[in-house]
Design a protein around this motif. Structure first.
Motif, PDB file in Angstrom:
ATOM      1  N   VAL A 252      51.321 -53.619  35.621  1.00  0.00           N
ATOM      2  CA  VAL A 252      50.631 -52.326  35.558  1.00  0.00           C
ATOM      3  C   VAL A 252      51.039 -51.554  34.309  1.00  0.00           C
ATOM      4  O   VAL A 252      50.189 -50.985  33.608  1.00  0.00           O
ATOM      5  CB  VAL A 252      50.921 -51.490  36.826  1.00  0.00           C
TER       6      VAL A 252
ATOM      7  N   ALA B 101      42.042 -39.463  38.491  1.00  0.00           N
ATOM      8  CA  ALA B 101      42.429 -40.860  38.649  1.00  0.00           C
ATOM      9  C   ALA B 101      41.142 -41.662  38.784  1.00  0.00           C
ATOM     10  O   ALA B 101      40.493 -41.637  39.830  1.00  0.00           O
ATOM     11  CB  ALA B 101      43.315 -41.034  39.874  1.00  0.00           C
TER      12      ALA B 101
ATOM     13  N   THR C 178      51.247 -44.007  43.377  1.00  0.00           N
ATOM     14  CA  THR C 178      51.316 -45.078  44.371  1.00  0.00           C
ATOM     15  C   THR C 178      51.600 -44.485  45.738  1.00  0.00           C
ATOM     16  O   THR C 178      52.451 -43.605  45.874  1.00  0.00           O
ATOM     17  CB  THR C 178      52.430 -46.082  44.022  1.00  0.00           C
TER      18      THR C 178
ATOM     19  N   LEU D  85      54.713 -52.738  39.299  1.00  0.00           N
ATOM     20  CA  LEU D  85      54.397 -51.476  38.641  1.00  0.00           C
ATOM     21  C   LEU D  85      55.014 -51.389  37.250  1.00  0.00           C
ATOM     22  O   LEU D  85      54.410 -50.847  36.311  1.00  0.00           O
ATOM     23  CB  LEU D  85      54.871 -50.302  39.496  1.00  0.00           C
TER      24      LEU D  85
ATOM     25  N   ILE E 220      46.733 -46.447  30.008  1.00  0.00           N
ATOM     26  CA  ILE E 220      47.153 -45.806  31.254  1.00  0.00           C
ATOM     27  C   ILE E 220      47.845 -44.481  30.934  1.00  0.00           C
ATOM     28  O   ILE E 220      48.838 -44.444  30.221  1.00  0.00           O
ATOM     29  CB  ILE E 220      48.104 -46.705  32.056  1.00  0.00           C
TER      30      ILE E 220
ATOM     31  N   ARG F   7      48.480 -42.068  33.623  1.00  0.00           N
ATOM     32  CA  ARG F   7      49.253 -41.637  34.791  1.00  0.00           C
ATOM     33  C   ARG F   7      49.007 -42.611  35.932  1.00  0.00           C
ATOM     34  O   ARG F   7      47.923 -43.197  36.037  1.00  0.00           O
ATOM     35  CB  ARG F   7      48.823 -40.234  35.218  1.00  0.00           C
ATOM     36  N   THR F   8      50.016 -42.790  36.768  1.00  0.00           N
ATOM     37  CA  THR F   8      49.863 -43.626  37.954  1.00  0.00           C
ATOM     38  C   THR F   8      50.354 -42.878  39.187  1.00  0.00           C
ATOM     39  O   THR F   8      51.214 -42.003  39.103  1.00  0.00           O
ATOM     40  CB  THR F   8      50.659 -44.949  37.837  1.00  0.00           C
TER      41      THR F   8
ATOM     42  N   LEU G 222      46.929 -47.649  44.879  1.00  0.00           N
ATOM     43  CA  LEU G 222      47.318 -47.378  43.499  1.00  0.00           C
ATOM     44  C   LEU G 222      46.200 -46.613  42.820  1.00  0.00           C
ATOM     45  O   LEU G 222      45.064 -47.069  42.772  1.00  0.00           O
ATOM     46  CB  LEU G 222      47.587 -48.692  42.761  1.00  0.00           C
ATOM     47  N   TRP G 223      46.520 -45.418  42.345  1.00  0.00           N
ATOM     48  CA  TRP G 223      45.564 -44.605  41.597  1.00  0.00           C
ATOM     49  C   TRP G 223      46.000 -44.575  40.132  1.00  0.00           C
ATOM     50  O   TRP G 223      47.162 -44.269  39.831  1.00  0.00           O
ATOM     51  CB  TRP G 223      45.503 -43.182  42.145  1.00  0.00           C
ATOM     52  N   LEU G 224      45.072 -44.882  39.242  1.00  0.00           N
ATOM     53  CA  LEU G 224      45.363 -44.905  37.809  1.00  0.00           C
ATOM     54  C   LEU G 224      44.456 -43.934  37.067  1.00  0.00           C
ATOM     55  O   LEU G 224      43.243 -43.878  37.336  1.00  0.00           O
ATOM     56  CB  LEU G 224      45.150 -46.312  37.228  1.00  0.00           C
TER      57      LEU G 224
END
Length: 346
Positions: free
Chosen positions: A308, A286, A319, A304, A314, A316-317, A254-256
């Motif tokens: 999340v 990220a 996965t 998610l 936040i 952008r996400t 998971l990149w946030l």
């Protein structure tokens, strides 16, 4: 209704096995006498149970160094290859001593790994310089790891709940370690420390007598040096699990992209989530990377769109499901793991 995050970590283990695993996650080198006292069993029973798990290859205790504490910056690296090359490149990466957590992601079209370069490594052997020139490697992105929110000696076993808060306190207090040194200066490792650290990376419970043979030191010196490294926050113990023994689950990266003012808050929140196996602040757009464990696709969707989505700041996400893990926590492949990894390709 059963929670999405209450399934057992490993297959084929009974309650006592899981309690011993939890105890070893708290202190991987705890004497079996102490573990037995806390768990209400004999030290022989605790030792026999761990011996069975260790000899079957299900898990092993490994002694690792905190890279930030010794002045080394670890990198989260994503490697995109041509479709026919990912398996062979991932295995080549796993064989290196400067890599950990080598996995095929995105359906097997990308590789994700943690790179930790030794202080004494020559520039011409640096992986981050060699990868872009590797045939059939299409793209390499590297993100410096700045801070770990959840990881090192903490893992999903820490959140398993197999031990009561009283038992956790008993194991932690009995450890009698002073708090890790708070210092902005890198802790100096000597060249003579490397044989000790290499041996602990293979087996964190290697007896002092064997460590004395490897290092050429006395057992007293071995124990004293390990205590010094532990007290300084350099040496910690983790559990390296055989991927085949893990319960079926959907694991993903998971990149946030998080607003900088909210970065610490988001990291602290992620550390409390049952689904999080690892979380760190990184460089790049990220700026948070996390490893997620969920029962299935539905559980991941609920995670998610629930915990999340509720995190503050936040933007952008992204996965990416983990297709296969080739190498785990240790910088060294477990005995037989190369053969198993190669068999996976056939």
């Amino acid at each position: 209704m059963e929670s999405d995050t209450t399934w057992d970590l490993l297959e084929g283990l009974d309650e006592l096995d899981h309690r011993i695993v939890h105890a070893l996650q708290i202190d991987g080198r705890a004497p079996f006498r102490r573990i037995g006292e806390v768990l209400g069993v004999s030290d022989q029973t605790a030792a026999r149970r761990y011996g069975r798990l260790r000899s079957s290859g299900m898990l092993r205790v490994v002694g690792l160094t905190d890279p930030h504490r010794i002045g080394v910056t670890p990198w989260v690296v994503r490697v995109r290859c041509t479709p026919d090359a990912a398996a062979s490149v991932s295995l080549a990466l796993a064989r290196r001593t400067d890599t950990r957590w080598v996995s095929l992601i995105s359906g097997g079209t990308e590789i994700l790994c943690l790179v930790q370069t030794a202080l004494a490594q020559r520039d011409d052997s640096l992986l981050l310089q060699k990868l872009p020139r590797t045939p059939r490697v299409v793209q390499v992105t590297a993100h410096a790891m700045l801070h770990i929110f959840f990881g090192k000696d903490l893992s999903p076993a820490t959140k398993s709940g197999w031990l009561s808060p009283r038992e956790v306190r008993a194991l932690t207090v009995a450890d009698e370690r002073p708090p890790a040194a708070e210092s902005t200066e890198a802790y100096p490792l000597a060249a003579e420390d490397q044989p000790l650290l290499d041996a602990l990376a293979v087996d964190g419970r290697t007896p002092a007598a064997e460590l004395a043979e490897v290092t050429g030191w006395s057992q007293t010196t071995v124990r004293r040096r390990m205590a010094e490294l532990r007290a300084a926050g350099v040496l910690y113990y983790d559990l390296d699990f055989d991927r085949r023994a893990l319960q079926p689950a959907l694991r993903a990266g998971l990149w946030l992209e998080v607003e900088p003012a909210r970065l610490a808050e988001v990291g602290a929140a992620l550390a409390t989530h049952q689904e999080i196996a690892f979380a760190a602040a990184t460089t790049g757009t990220a700026n948070v990377y996390a490893s997620v464990n969920c029962k299935d696709a539905g559980a991941l969707y609920r995670y998610l769109t629930g915990p999340v989505a509720e995190l503050p700041g936040i933007r952008r996400t992204e996965t990416s499901p983990t297709h296969r893990t080739i190498k785990g926590a240790s910088p060294l492949l477990a005995p037989g793991m190369t053969r198993l990894a190669e068999a996976d390709r056939t």
